[in-house]
Scaffold this motif. Structure first.
Motif, PDB file in Angstrom:
ATOM      1  N   SER A 146      -0.189   2.236  71.172  1.00  0.00           N
ATOM      2  CA  SER A 146      -1.117   1.247  70.049  1.00  0.00           C
ATOM      3  C   SER A 146       0.020   1.276  69.044  1.00  0.00           C
ATOM      4  N   SER A 147       0.173   0.634  68.477  1.00  0.00           N
ATOM      5  CA  SER A 147       0.501   1.009  66.892  1.00  0.00           C
ATOM      6  C   SER A 147       0.025   0.928  65.550  1.00  0.00           C
ATOM      7  N   SER A 148      -1.602   0.546  66.421  1.00  0.00           N
ATOM      8  CA  SER A 148      -2.596   1.181  65.475  1.00  0.00           C
ATOM      9  C   SER A 148      -3.084   2.516  65.514  1.00  0.00           C
ATOM     10  N   GLY A 149      -2.673   3.043  66.125  1.00  0.00           N
ATOM     11  CA  GLY A 149      -2.358   4.598  66.412  1.00  0.00           C
ATOM     12  C   GLY A 149      -4.245   4.919  67.647  1.00  0.00           C
ATOM     13  N   LYS A 150      -4.705   4.026  68.146  1.00  0.00           N
ATOM     14  CA  LYS A 150      -4.419   4.262  69.487  1.00  0.00           C
ATOM     15  C   LYS A 150      -4.711   4.431  70.702  1.00  0.00           C
ATOM     16  N   THR A 151      -3.635   5.706  70.962  1.00  0.00           N
ATOM     17  CA  THR A 151      -3.189   5.741  71.876  1.00  0.00           C
ATOM     18  C   THR A 151      -3.760   5.340  73.106  1.00  0.00           C
ATOM     19  N   SER A 152      -2.844   4.072  74.137  1.00  0.00           N
ATOM     20  CA  SER A 152      -3.552   3.909  75.617  1.00  0.00           C
ATOM     21  C   SER A 152      -2.932   4.816  76.401  1.00  0.00           C
ATOM     22  N   SER A 153      -1.689   5.946  76.079  1.00  0.00           N
ATOM     23  CA  SER A 153      -1.245   7.057  76.717  1.00  0.00           C
ATOM     24  C   SER A 153      -2.153   8.185  77.553  1.00  0.00           C
ATOM     25  N   SER A 154      -1.662   8.455  78.502  1.00  0.00           N
ATOM     26  CA  SER A 154      -2.666   9.868  79.308  1.00  0.00           C
ATOM     27  C   SER A 154      -2.215  10.929  78.839  1.00  0.00           C
ATOM     28  N   ALA A 155      -0.623  10.787  78.819  1.00  0.00           N
ATOM     29  CA  ALA A 155       0.004  12.090  77.848  1.00  0.00           C
ATOM     30  C   ALA A 155      -0.099  12.969  76.903  1.00  0.00           C
ATOM     31  N   ILE A 156      -0.819  13.901  77.094  1.00  0.00           N
ATOM     32  CA  ILE A 156      -1.973  14.947  75.873  1.00  0.00           C
ATOM     33  C   ILE A 156      -0.754  15.877  75.552  1.00  0.00           C
ATOM     34  N   LEU A 157      -0.789  16.238  74.019  1.00  0.00           N
ATOM     35  CA  LEU A 157      -0.169  17.860  73.580  1.00  0.00           C
ATOM     36  C   LEU A 157      -1.593  18.509  73.316  1.00  0.00           C
ATOM     37  N   GLN A 158      -1.545  19.666  75.072  1.00  0.00           N
ATOM     38  CA  GLN A 158      -2.667  20.636  75.212  1.00  0.00           C
ATOM     39  C   GLN A 158      -2.622  21.514  74.158  1.00  0.00           C
TER      40      GLN A 158
END
Length: 269
Positions: A167-179
């Motif tokens: 998402s270029s708007s900043g609303k990520t759709s990725s499941s990746a997380i920085l736990q």
């Protein structure tokens, strides 16, 4: 330090106390015999009036020592857990004592009329192992990575935010997380890299870089896990400052012209 030492010594003192005062073999006197040995269990041995308890009393003494030993093991375990909790709660001020950099990654950034510039980020793997592992993965040019994403929000003299995969708007759709492992690192140094936190407290792949030394508003809310490094041949904080000055669009402070992360990767330390 004193509290930790006492915690570790307490079990030893408990065992020493049981063994030292256990009535297995003591010099006799009338008071001791009356208090600690029944007529059916005491035996007079040798001419020096030593007193020995019978096997049953001896077994009880051994059982007492065993019980104390078990309690001591539990105390040691609890002491170690308490010390670990203390370590986890240590607050770190990177302006005074910068955490050790265990890993390095790079982001190649292109925007405006500037040539592609490289930003190198050092990661604090000893303090933030899970977050470091996840960030390394997202910089490894796999199927899900920061390559092709943007710095999607710029707040002048405060932060630049990036890493919105999908998402270029900043609303990520990725499941990746920085736990995040913890929130112990204070935001007292420009260039610190931290995980973005959503309003509901959730964390994904996004991160921000603070542009000023004082970002106390982020303490205990956002997990810092790395810092922009000044290395030969790289743009360092000069690049961060240039990005922080780009023209933005209200109300989300999105750059008018994309600030692209055109490539990323992992470097040797």
């Amino acid at each position: 330090m004193m509290r930790s030492t006492l915690l570790l010594l307490l079990p030893v003192l408990c065992i020493y106390g049981v063994v030292g005062f256990s009535p297995v073999r003591q010099r006799s006197n009338n008071n001791f015999i009356q208090l600690y040995a029944s007529p059916s269990t005491k035996l007079l041995a040798h001419e020096n009036n030593d007193v020995q308890l019978d096997r049953r009393s001896f077994a009880k003494s051994i059982a007492s020592i065993s019980t104390a030993a078990s309690a001591s093991v539990a105390l040691i375990s609890n002491s170690q857990a308490a010390l670990a909790d203390d370590d986890e709660g240590i607050i770190i001020d990177p302006s005074v004592d910068l955490p050790k950099v265990t890993n390095k990654v790079y982001l190649d950034v292109k925007f405006g009329n500037y040539k592609t510039k490289r930003m190198v980020i050092g990661l604090f793997g000893d303090i933030m192992p899970k977050t470091t592992e996840n960030f390394l993965s997202l910089c490894s040019n796999g199927n899900v990575s920061y390559a092709g994403t943007t710095f999607y929000r710029v707040i002048s003299d405060m932060t630049i935010q990036g890493g919105a995969i999908g998402s270029s708007s900043g609303k990520t759709s990725s499941s990746a997380i920085l736990q995040p492992d913890n929130f112990n690192i204070k935001h007292t140094k420009a260039g610190l890299v931290s995980a973005v936190r959503n309003k509901d407290g959730s964390i994904d792949s996004r991160f921000f870089i603070q542009t000023k030394d004082d970002a106390g508003w982020a303490d205990e809310r956002y997990a810092a896990f790395g810092i922009v490094l000044e290395e030969e041949g790289t743009a360092g904080m000069d690049l961060v400052k240039k990005i922080s000055k780009v023209d933005v669009k209200a109300p989300q402070n999105n750059p008018k012209d994309p600030v692209m992360i055109v490539g990323c990767g992992v470097l040797e330390v």
